[in-house]
Enzyme design. Sequence first.
Site, PDB file in Angstrom:
ATOM      1  N   LYS A   1      19.161  -0.973   5.562  1.00 20.36           N
ATOM      2  CA  LYS A   1      18.895  -1.627   4.289  1.00 20.36           C
ATOM      3  C   LYS A   1      20.067  -2.504   3.860  1.00 20.36           C
ATOM      4  O   LYS A   1      19.872  -3.602   3.330  1.00 20.36           O
ATOM      5  CB  LYS A   1      18.593  -0.585   3.204  1.00 20.36           C
ATOM      6  CG  LYS A   1      17.227   0.062   3.343  1.00 20.36           C
ATOM      7  CD  LYS A   1      16.081  -0.924   3.246  1.00 20.36           C
ATOM      8  CE  LYS A   1      15.931  -1.505   1.866  1.00 20.36           C
ATOM      9  NZ  LYS A   1      14.737  -2.419   1.759  1.00 20.36           N
TER      10      LYS A   1
ATOM     11  N   THR B   1      18.059  -0.309  -2.203  1.00 23.11           N
ATOM     12  CA  THR B   1      18.351   1.056  -2.619  1.00 23.11           C
ATOM     13  C   THR B   1      19.826   1.253  -2.938  1.00 23.11           C
ATOM     14  O   THR B   1      20.689   0.560  -2.379  1.00 23.11           O
ATOM     15  CB  THR B   1      17.949   2.030  -1.490  1.00 23.11           C
ATOM     16  OG1 THR B   1      18.416   3.348  -1.785  1.00 23.11           O
ATOM     17  CG2 THR B   1      18.554   1.613  -0.151  1.00 23.11           C
ATOM     18  N   ASP B   2      20.116   2.249  -3.781  1.00 24.52           N
ATOM     19  CA  ASP B   2      21.502   2.587  -4.065  1.00 24.52           C
ATOM     20  C   ASP B   2      22.216   3.201  -2.863  1.00 24.52           C
ATOM     21  O   ASP B   2      23.441   3.261  -2.812  1.00 24.52           O
ATOM     22  CB  ASP B   2      21.604   3.525  -5.265  1.00 24.52           C
ATOM     23  CG  ASP B   2      20.811   4.820  -5.128  1.00 24.52           C
ATOM     24  OD1 ASP B   2      20.218   5.064  -4.057  1.00 24.52           O
ATOM     25  OD2 ASP B   2      20.766   5.596  -6.108  1.00 24.52           O
ATOM     26  N   GLU B   3      21.458   3.658  -1.864  1.00 22.08           N
ATOM     27  CA  GLU B   3      22.062   4.327  -0.707  1.00 22.08           C
ATOM     28  C   GLU B   3      22.949   3.405   0.125  1.00 22.08           C
ATOM     29  O   GLU B   3      23.744   3.881   0.938  1.00 22.08           O
ATOM     30  CB  GLU B   3      20.976   4.962   0.159  1.00 22.08           C
ATOM     31  CG  GLU B   3      20.210   6.045  -0.570  1.00 22.08           C
ATOM     32  CD  GLU B   3      19.239   6.797   0.323  1.00 22.08           C
ATOM     33  OE1 GLU B   3      19.634   7.204   1.431  1.00 22.08           O
ATOM     34  OE2 GLU B   3      18.082   6.958  -0.094  1.00 22.08           O
TER      35      GLU B   3
ATOM     36  N   ALA C   1       0.827  -1.208   0.000  1.00 20.17           N
ATOM     37  CA  ALA C   1       0.000   0.000   0.000  1.00 20.17           C
ATOM     38  C   ALA C   1       0.861   1.258   0.000  1.00 20.17           C
ATOM     39  O   ALA C   1       0.330   2.369   0.064  1.00 20.17           O
ATOM     40  CB  ALA C   1      -0.943   0.011   1.206  1.00 20.17           C
TER      41      ALA C   1
ATOM     42  N   LYS D   1       1.453  -2.676   7.059  1.00 23.20           N
ATOM     43  CA  LYS D   1       1.138  -2.217   8.407  1.00 23.20           C
ATOM     44  C   LYS D   1       0.265  -0.975   8.391  1.00 23.20           C
ATOM     45  O   LYS D   1      -0.360  -0.625   9.394  1.00 23.20           O
ATOM     46  CB  LYS D   1       2.444  -1.935   9.158  1.00 23.20           C
ATOM     47  CG  LYS D   1       2.284  -1.758  10.653  1.00 23.20           C
ATOM     48  CD  LYS D   1       3.647  -1.576  11.313  1.00 23.20           C
ATOM     49  CE  LYS D   1       3.513  -1.369  12.827  1.00 23.20           C
ATOM     50  NZ  LYS D   1       4.851  -1.176  13.458  1.00 23.20           N
TER      51      LYS D   1
ATOM     52  N   TYR E   1      19.248   4.732   8.072  1.00 28.40           N
ATOM     53  CA  TYR E   1      18.363   4.092   7.090  1.00 28.40           C
ATOM     54  C   TYR E   1      19.139   3.187   6.150  1.00 28.40           C
ATOM     55  O   TYR E   1      18.823   2.003   5.993  1.00 28.40           O
ATOM     56  CB  TYR E   1      17.596   5.143   6.290  1.00 28.40           C
ATOM     57  CG  TYR E   1      17.083   4.616   4.974  1.00 28.40           C
ATOM     58  CD1 TYR E   1      16.170   3.563   4.931  1.00 28.40           C
ATOM     59  CD2 TYR E   1      17.534   5.140   3.753  1.00 28.40           C
ATOM     60  CE1 TYR E   1      15.714   3.058   3.719  1.00 28.40           C
ATOM     61  CE2 TYR E   1      17.080   4.641   2.544  1.00 28.40           C
ATOM     62  CZ  TYR E   1      16.172   3.609   2.537  1.00 28.40           C
ATOM     63  OH  TYR E   1      15.726   3.095   1.341  1.00 28.40           O
TER      64      TYR E   1
ATOM     65  N   ASN F   1      13.334   7.314  -6.672  1.00 22.72           N
ATOM     66  CA  ASN F   1      12.068   7.165  -7.375  1.00 22.72           C
ATOM     67  C   ASN F   1      11.234   8.445  -7.307  1.00 22.72           C
ATOM     68  O   ASN F   1      11.329   9.213  -6.344  1.00 22.72           O
ATOM     69  CB  ASN F   1      11.242   6.045  -6.757  1.00 22.72           C
ATOM     70  CG  ASN F   1      11.629   4.662  -7.224  1.00 22.72           C
ATOM     71  OD1 ASN F   1      10.774   3.822  -7.483  1.00 22.72           O
ATOM     72  ND2 ASN F   1      12.920   4.386  -7.325  1.00 22.72           N
TER      73      ASN F   1
END
Length: 337
Positions: A161, A133-135, A9, A44, A157, A187
């Site tokens: 990941k 993610t690329d991070e 969602a 969630k 963060y 994105n």
Amino acid sequence: MRILVTGGAGFIGSEYVRMLLQAPGSTGPTDPHLEPSAVTVLDKLTYSGNLQNLAPVRDDPRLRLVRGDICDQALVDEVVAGHDVIVHFAAESHVDRSISGAAPFVTTNVLGTQTLLDAALRHGTHRFVHVSTDEVYGSIDEGSWTETWPLAPNSPYSASKAGSDLLALAYHRTHGMDVVVTRCSNNYGPYQFPEKVIPLFVTNLLDGGTVPLYGDGGNIRDWLHVHDHCRGIAMVQEKGRAGEVYHIGGGTELSNKELTAWLLQACDAGWDRVVPVTDRKGHDRRYSLDISKIRLELGYAPSIDLERGLTQTVQWYRDHRAWWEPLKAGIEPAVAG
């Protein structure tokens, strides 16, 4: 094929669900067509999860919605049973929030992923697609990261990941699970929660407000339309090699200052609406993904150029005030990242 989509969602997950169920306007001639017999969304429904994101497909009889936490072992075990594929989007993903409080990021992104992997292992899930993610690579001054580049995350963060990526790949190497990992660039597109830079700036400008810009605005990101991202994920789900990482990028890099200039023009606003703010702690200077692997192996290429995608995105927010105005009323200020 029965597909479980965690975080379905949210911004990216809901685009994937709409694409899987072929909502009007969600597919194009080059898109994969996985034709699921059933799609279960486990979400969630925290601040960034929104059932309105699934409105275009809510009447599809193949869709089942389950509200729940991926850290809830009993619930996850029940939901995972009977599914052929898990596509795992569910994550805490806002860097600023991770700096002010890292615990939810570690809990959801690491422990939640481990809970899902354990359930997939118990139930013999055929494929586990872990969306990242690329991070996780940190920052790169020049050139582009390949999939074998060492991980060097700089925020709580991205560290969480990176940990979840390593766990997913470890389950492949240890248990022989069919796991694939995707890493994407920034994105943008419709239904993105308005704490992120593009929807934040657009909605602020449409309301006649100001926009905050970090530091000198020189931080560079590659921009990827959410639909192209989901096309790439679908290709990896369908044909990616087990145990491999695939980069999904958009192919257009902009500094935050360049992006701000474009959004100001699109919203008929001037630089007097921009407020410089102190730079974020540990702010990565530049991200850049090499997408040669997914292009050569799976035939992926971005199909939506940045000018067209941003024009369509700004228009979507103009046309969907009823979607974003209630969300903005309950969020904290954020800045370009």
